[in-house]
Design an enzyme around this catalytic site. Structure first.
Site, PDB file in Angstrom:
ATOM      1  N   GLU A 188       0.852  -1.190   0.000  1.00 44.76           N
ATOM      2  CA  GLU A 188       0.000   0.000   0.000  1.00 44.76           C
ATOM      3  C   GLU A 188       0.888   1.240   0.000  1.00 44.76           C
ATOM      4  O   GLU A 188       1.022   1.923   1.030  1.00 44.76           O
ATOM      5  CB  GLU A 188      -0.944  -0.006   1.210  1.00 44.76           C
ATOM      6  CG  GLU A 188      -1.970  -1.130   1.176  1.00 44.76           C
ATOM      7  CD  GLU A 188      -2.909  -1.137   2.382  1.00 44.76           C
ATOM      8  OE1 GLU A 188      -2.570  -0.488   3.401  1.00 44.76           O
ATOM      9  OE2 GLU A 188      -3.956  -1.787   2.311  1.00 44.76           O
ATOM     10  N   GLU A 219      -7.028  -6.836  -1.008  1.00 44.52           N
ATOM     11  CA  GLU A 219      -7.520  -6.928   0.368  1.00 44.52           C
ATOM     12  C   GLU A 219      -8.913  -6.327   0.439  1.00 44.52           C
ATOM     13  O   GLU A 219      -9.191  -5.307  -0.194  1.00 44.52           O
ATOM     14  CB  GLU A 219      -6.612  -6.166   1.349  1.00 44.52           C
ATOM     15  CG  GLU A 219      -5.206  -6.706   1.489  1.00 44.52           C
ATOM     16  CD  GLU A 219      -4.379  -5.897   2.501  1.00 44.52           C
ATOM     17  OE1 GLU A 219      -4.987  -5.135   3.290  1.00 44.52           O
ATOM     18  OE2 GLU A 219      -3.150  -6.015   2.471  1.00 44.52           O
TER      19      GLU A 219
END
Length: 489
Positions: free
Chosen positions: A178, A313
């Site tokens: 991320e 995710e």
């Protein structure tokens, strides 16, 4: 006896020739002949729904450092048996490497390989990445750190790619997790990290010359990715890149553990799952329309351009500290969230990969007991798998004879006090919905409901009816569909 020079030279030539032939045969027998691996789109077509081994191999310095046991074959077998065919293995590397030479500990490479082999034993697709690992990459997407991070990125991915080169197309590499990017300048830096990743992997040749690689959007945030990620890094081979985003919207429902100045925790999500008694905990943003909007952006930006998307995710914490009707409604709405998000993701061209951190207590995401693979949240597992089936069924049905209703389900089933009748429609329809008991008596009726194409829910509060088997009939004129439910309370 005297030997002529001609005879001696002939013998020497014969021996040398035989030795050369033997050496050539040995080289051929011991060499790996590589052919191009399938394209990213071909691989994406085989990947249905995935599961993350979160908070295990991504823990800086040690697999068990955050309380989870070592990953074992029983766990991976259970994940496969439940219906998942893809596993994402978040990995740390920097904390297992010499900080002077950037050499990764071979014992760690061996351990990651062992876990990959658990997955391969079940014919699963596998994604390994560079995860948080102290934030050496994702918290340093800046011009000041660009040279240092690129040096590590090149060193690590060269070693990872060389070590795992013999694995086939079912192993995918993801260059980051991320990455913290807020603006166009940082986006340029991130693209350099992605370019270094691609170049390092491709330079190792073999299967890695055509292996599918996964490129992360800024923060893996859909809005930021849609706004800032307007180009992909270059590759030496076409059609071998996927994009990756994550989805925890609304955060109030998915992860917020205490009320904040900017918003309260949501316990209930979905238009038909709002509480009538605890209204301050109903979601007031980020519901079904948001899912369609966000995933629609990714479809337009990537899927419609032939670039598959990994939804690397997603998930929502289980608020087990709730009690009574609040807990029942929360769990039902959470399962509806899983089914809706999973189905919508697939319909928009995203491959959903559920986030599991291994924690099954309050505010955990766990689906499985990591010691032995036992399912600890059957309702969530069922919702995820059913969502994947709903999403896939839409793609597989074509033509004028396709039923208007793709599928009909009830959640939860068995029913406890209330349930949602879930309809997945391929086109708009006017529907009459009735609930009958086993004697054929109608106990509930929702007449002339207008539905648009897509996934919808109709809330059925069972009131004072007795336990037993009931039938949900959905009539859209020329077509009648029936689903059986069991009421237990």
């Amino acid at each position: 006896m005297k030997t002529s020079n001609h005879s001696a030279n002939s013998v020497k030539y014969t021996i040398t020739r035989h030795a050369a032939i033997f050496l050539l045969c040995a080289l051929l027998l011991n060499s790996q002949v590589y052919s191009q691996l399938p394209t990213a789109a071909e691989i994406a077509d085989e990947m249905t729904i995935g599961w993350n081994i979160g908070n295990s191999l991504d823990v800086p310095g040690g697999e068990t450092g955050w309380g989870n046991p070592r990953v074992n074959q029983d766990l991976i077998d259970a994940v496969s048996d439940a219906g998942f065919n893809t596993i994402r293995i978040p990995c740390s590397w920097d904390s297992h490497a010499d900080q002077t030479t950037y050499e990764i500990d071979v014992n760690w490479l061996d351990r990651v390989s062992e876990v990959i082999d658990y997955c391969y034993a079940n014919d699963l697709y596998v994604i390994i990445n560079v995860h948080w690992d102290g934030g050496w990459l994702e918290n340093n997407v800046t011009t000041a750190k660009q040279e240092e991070v690129n040096a590590k990125q090149h060193a690590y991915w060269t070693q990872i790619a060389e070590y795992f080169n013999e694995y086939d197309e079912q192993l995918l590499f993801a260059g980051a997790n991320e990455p913290n990017v807020e603006n166009a300048e940082q986006m340029e830096v991130l693209l350099s990290y992605h370019q270094t990743f691609i170049d390092a992997v491709r330079a190792t040749g073999g299967n890695n010359a055509s292996r599918t690689l996964v490129i992360q959007g800024p923060y893996t945030d859909i809005d930021k990715t849609n706004r800032l990620m307007n180009t992909l890094p270059t590759d030496t081979i076409e059609d071998r890149l996927m994009a990756e985003v994550h989805y925890y919207t609304p955060w109030n429902f998915c992860g917020l553990e205490q009320d904040a100045s900017w918003g309260k925790m949501f316990y209930f999500w979905g238009e038909d799952f709002h509480s009538t008694t605890n209204t301050v905990r109903n979601a007031n943003w980020g519901e079904e329309d948001a899912v369609e909007s966000y995933f629609g952006k990714m479809k337009t930006k990537f899927a419609d351009q032939g670039i598959p998307i990994i939804l690397g995710e997603y998930g929502a914490i289980r608020r087990s500290s709730l009690t009574g009707e609040d807990l029942e409604l929360h769990l039902a709405s959470r399962e509806y969230y899983y089914k809706y998000v999973t189905s919508s993701a697939i319909q928009h061209g995203l491959i959903p990969v559920y986030w599991d951190n291994g924690y099954s207590g309050n505010n955990g995401f766990a689906l499985f007991d990591r010691n032995n693979g036992a399912i600890v949240d059957q309702g969530a597992v069922d919702a995820l798998i059913e969502g994947a089936q709903l999403g896939t069924s839409v793609d597989e049905k074509t033509g004028d004879n396709t039923p208007v209703i793709e599928s009909i389900n009830a959640m939860p089933n068995p029913v406890s006090y209330s349930t949602a009748i879930l309809l997945n429609l391929r086109e708009s329809a006017l529907a009459d919905i009735s609930i009958f008991n086993i004697l054929g008596q109608r106990v509930a009726h929702f007449n002339d409901r207008n539905f648009s194409a897509g996934l919808h829910s109709v809330n059925w509060n069972i009131g004072d009816i007795s336990n037993g088997i009931y039938f949900v009939n959905v009539n859209i004129g020329r077509q009648l569909f029936t689903s059986k439910v069991l009421v237990l309370r």
